[in-house]
Design a protein around this motif. Structure first.
Motif, PDB file in Angstrom:
ATOM      1  N   ASP A   1      50.529  32.234  24.986  1.00  5.67           N
ATOM      2  CA  ASP A   1      50.557  32.337  26.447  1.00  5.67           C
ATOM      3  C   ASP A   1      49.245  32.954  26.909  1.00  5.67           C
ATOM      4  O   ASP A   1      48.802  33.957  26.352  1.00  5.67           O
ATOM      5  N   LYS A   2      48.696  32.368  27.922  1.00 10.83           N
ATOM      6  CA  LYS A   2      47.379  32.843  28.382  1.00 10.83           C
ATOM      7  C   LYS A   2      47.504  34.165  29.156  1.00 10.83           C
ATOM      8  O   LYS A   2      48.530  34.428  29.786  1.00 10.83           O
ATOM      9  N   ALA A   3      46.436  34.947  29.102  1.00 17.79           N
ATOM     10  CA  ALA A   3      46.374  36.195  29.870  1.00 17.79           C
ATOM     11  C   ALA A   3      44.932  36.412  30.317  1.00 17.79           C
ATOM     12  O   ALA A   3      44.003  35.826  29.747  1.00 17.79           O
ATOM     13  N   ILE A   4      44.792  37.242  31.340  1.00 19.61           N
ATOM     14  CA  ILE A   4      43.457  37.525  31.908  1.00 19.61           C
ATOM     15  C   ILE A   4      43.304  39.027  32.062  1.00 19.61           C
ATOM     16  O   ILE A   4      44.261  39.722  32.409  1.00 19.61           O
ATOM     17  N   ILE A   5      42.086  39.528  31.807  1.00 15.15           N
ATOM     18  CA  ILE A   5      41.767  40.885  32.247  1.00 15.15           C
ATOM     19  C   ILE A   5      40.664  40.778  33.303  1.00 15.15           C
ATOM     20  O   ILE A   5      39.669  40.077  33.098  1.00 15.15           O
ATOM     21  N   ALA A   6      40.906  41.436  34.446  1.00 12.40           N
ATOM     22  CA  ALA A   6      39.952  41.399  35.567  1.00 12.40           C
ATOM     23  C   ALA A   6      39.547  42.817  35.911  1.00 12.40           C
ATOM     24  O   ALA A   6      40.402  43.694  36.090  1.00 12.40           O
ATOM     25  N   LEU A   7      38.232  43.073  35.963  1.00 16.05           N
ATOM     26  CA  LEU A   7      37.708  44.409  36.285  1.00 16.05           C
ATOM     27  C   LEU A   7      37.369  44.487  37.763  1.00 16.05           C
ATOM     28  O   LEU A   7      37.082  43.463  38.403  1.00 16.05           O
TER      29      LEU A   7
ATOM     30  N   GLY B   1      34.427  42.643  39.267  1.00 15.41           N
ATOM     31  CA  GLY B   1      34.415  41.182  39.298  1.00 15.41           C
ATOM     32  C   GLY B   1      34.349  40.536  37.917  1.00 15.41           C
ATOM     33  O   GLY B   1      34.497  39.322  37.786  1.00 15.41           O
ATOM     34  N   THR B   2      34.160  41.341  36.868  1.00 14.09           N
ATOM     35  CA  THR B   2      34.128  40.785  35.507  1.00 14.09           C
ATOM     36  C   THR B   2      35.523  40.273  35.132  1.00 14.09           C
ATOM     37  O   THR B   2      36.518  40.962  35.366  1.00 14.09           O
TER      38      THR B   2
ATOM     39  N   LYS C   1      31.889  43.590  23.826  1.00 18.32           N
ATOM     40  CA  LYS C   1      31.163  43.245  25.057  1.00 18.32           C
ATOM     41  C   LYS C   1      31.679  44.087  26.235  1.00 18.32           C
ATOM     42  O   LYS C   1      30.892  44.644  27.007  1.00 18.32           O
ATOM     43  N   LEU C   2      33.005  44.206  26.349  1.00 12.35           N
ATOM     44  CA  LEU C   2      33.576  44.954  27.486  1.00 12.35           C
ATOM     45  C   LEU C   2      33.245  46.445  27.402  1.00 12.35           C
ATOM     46  O   LEU C   2      32.998  47.090  28.412  1.00 12.35           O
ATOM     47  N   VAL C   3      33.246  46.986  26.178  1.00  8.05           N
ATOM     48  CA  VAL C   3      32.907  48.408  26.018  1.00  8.05           C
ATOM     49  C   VAL C   3      31.458  48.641  26.437  1.00  8.05           C
ATOM     50  O   VAL C   3      31.153  49.587  27.171  1.00  8.05           O
ATOM     51  N   ARG C   4      30.554  47.745  26.002  1.00 10.75           N
ATOM     52  CA  ARG C   4      29.134  47.905  26.382  1.00 10.75           C
ATOM     53  C   ARG C   4      28.983  47.806  27.891  1.00 10.75           C
ATOM     54  O   ARG C   4      28.175  48.504  28.493  1.00 10.75           O
ATOM     55  N   HIS C   5      29.787  46.954  28.499  1.00  8.13           N
ATOM     56  CA  HIS C   5      29.745  46.789  29.952  1.00  8.13           C
ATOM     57  C   HIS C   5      30.129  48.101  30.651  1.00  8.13           C
ATOM     58  O   HIS C   5      29.412  48.591  31.532  1.00  8.13           O
ATOM     59  N   ILE C   6      31.241  48.685  30.222  1.00  8.61           N
ATOM     60  CA  ILE C   6      31.692  49.942  30.835  1.00  8.61           C
ATOM     61  C   ILE C   6      30.701  51.071  30.564  1.00  8.61           C
ATOM     62  O   ILE C   6      30.427  51.898  31.419  1.00  8.61           O
TER      63      ILE C   6
ATOM     64  N   ARG D   1      42.371  36.918  42.809  1.00  7.47           N
ATOM     65  CA  ARG D   1      43.447  37.834  43.230  1.00  7.47           C
ATOM     66  C   ARG D   1      43.567  39.015  42.276  1.00  7.47           C
ATOM     67  O   ARG D   1      43.869  40.136  42.687  1.00  7.47           O
ATOM     68  N   LEU D   2      43.331  38.758  40.991  1.00  6.04           N
ATOM     69  CA  LEU D   2      43.423  39.858  40.019  1.00  6.04           C
ATOM     70  C   LEU D   2      42.272  40.850  40.194  1.00  6.04           C
ATOM     71  O   LEU D   2      42.472  42.064  40.089  1.00  6.04           O
ATOM     72  N   VAL D   3      41.072  40.346  40.478  1.00  9.32           N
ATOM     73  CA  VAL D   3      39.939  41.254  40.741  1.00  9.32           C
ATOM     74  C   VAL D   3      40.266  42.117  41.954  1.00  9.32           C
ATOM     75  O   VAL D   3      40.052  43.339  41.959  1.00  9.32           O
ATOM     76  N   GLN D   4      40.836  41.483  42.984  1.00  7.37           N
ATOM     77  CA  GLN D   4      41.189  42.238  44.194  1.00  7.37           C
ATOM     78  C   GLN D   4      42.222  43.322  43.865  1.00  7.37           C
ATOM     79  O   GLN D   4      42.150  44.450  44.339  1.00  7.37           O
TER      80      GLN D   4
END
Ligand code: GLN
Length: 372
Positions: free
Chosen positions: A7-13, A16-17, A121-126, A145-148
């Motif tokens: 099942d697909k999932a998304i993480i939104a920061l 906007g990432t 990648k996400l850790v380096r971003h943060i 909508r998730l970013v919002q």
């Protein structure tokens, strides 16, 4: 959900990432401050550490779930993280002592998570942009909508969370030793309780909020302990300083860990500040300025005592972080108190700092001798 979910999932920061992966744990949507922990083992202890309440946990160690779960490893009665992000989730485990698998454990504890994410990648971003909020979802896959949603999520600064994880009633944990310690539960970890009991302390553990002065007068503890816990220390201080001040008035030894350390500093008028990126892991080098020795420590904090606010007539710095120079420990001058920002109970982690419990016990023994 069946094992080996696709099942697909998304993480939104909130900046906007957006990253795509697959659902783990319970299907749904969750959000919070996006933290990362660099420990290579001890995921179950991390997930149940009450100080993580309200935070999304991203594990930098890529393989999570491989040794399953064991109920004796829980640091609290339930999982505390708000969501989980991993690189490569183990749907199966191999460990003769395990009593379950991580997918079932997460589902039972209603934790929404995501796997297949490039966590490096996400850790380096943060680390370059600073800590921020995020949302994980496996039931709504609309990126915008998730970013919002992540942008609208409550900011950690100003959040009072200790009352969400503390106990409802005082509780006594017995030992066969002669010492009595009053512990204040802002999200106390089981391994801290175990360390006291092992050293002969009977603990009377009090909820975060409430007026327990009368009971404390009667019980007459030999020392006081202020625990770790989630949220902004300034927000907890609004009600907790009353009892910290009471403890100071008694003249008995006081020990604080993490949030407890921050509260003790705040009670002396020394402010805390939000860090650009918190410390979370099991290999942070800390220098003990009394001995000159370096200890490898377990850490979990996003706020720290502000060095610029330090008042040398009230405290000595006893420990410093060797990565970024932040304050890791204090000795108080106007009352017998010591406190550390990191975790001497180290669960998980190296045991270099367990001596701090012994140091507190020495203060208690000294205090009892003086009273006799
Ligand atoms: N482990 C803790 O007690 C954390 C204290 C505080 N919530 C912080 O993030 O700094």
């Amino acid at each position: 959900m069946s094992l080996y979910s696709r099942d697909k999932a998304i993480i939104a920061l909130s900046d906007g990432t957006v990253e795509h992966g697959y659902a783990i744990g319970k299907k749904g949507t969750t959000g919070g401050e996006l933290c990362f922990n660099t420990s290579m083992v001890g995921y179950q202890e991390i997930f149940t550490d009450p100080s993580y309440y309200g935070q999304l946990m991203m594990m930098t160690y890529p393989h999570i779930g491989n040794y399953g779960t064991m109920s004796r490893d829980d640091e609290a009665r339930r999982v505390m993280i708000a969501g989980l992000i991993v690189r490569s989730f183990s749907w199966e485990h191999s460990n003769s002592q395990a009593d379950g698998n991580l997918q079932q454990y997460l589902e039972r504890n209603e934790v929404v998570g995501i796997t297949g994410i490039d966590t490096r990648k996400l850790v380096r971003h943060i680390r370059s942009k600073g800590v921020m909020n995020a949302v994980i979802s496996s039931d709504e896959l609309d990126e915008e909508r998730l970013v919002q949603k992540a942008r609208d999520w409550d900011d950690m600064v100003g959040l009072e969370l200790a009352t969400e994880v503390t106990r409802d009633e005082p509780q006594t944990v017995h030992s066969d030793g002669p010492f009595k310690v009053a512990a204040f539960d802002y999200g106390i970890k089981q391994s801290i309780i175990d360390n006291f009991v092992k050293r002969g302390c009977t603990l009377r553990i009090f909820p975060a909020k409430g007026d327990f002065r009368e009971e404390l007068e009667q019980w007459n503890p030999d020392g006081f302990f202020f625990s770790n816990g989630p949220g902004d220390p300034d927000a907890t201080a609004k009600y907790a300083l009353d009892i910290v001040d009471y403890a100071k008035e008694t003249g008995k030894p006081i020990f604080g860990i993490c949030l407890g350390h921050q509260l003790m500093a705040l009670s002396e008028g020394i402010s805390t500040k939000k860090m650009f990126v918190g410390h979370r892991g099991a290999n942070h080098p800390v220098k003990n300025l009394d001995t000159g020795l370096v200890e490898i420590t377990t850490q979990n904090h996003g706020f720290a005592v502000d060095e610029e606010a330090l008042d040398e007539s009230r405290v000595d710095i006893t420990h410093k972080n060797l990565n970024d120079g932040t304050i890791e420990g204090l000795r108080f001058k106007n009352f017998p108190g010591i406190s550390v920002q990191y975790h001497p109970e180290a669960s998980p982690g190296p045991h270099d700092s367990r001596y701090l419990f012994n140091q507190f016990m020495d203060m208690i023994k000294e205090g009892k001798k003086e009273m006799a």
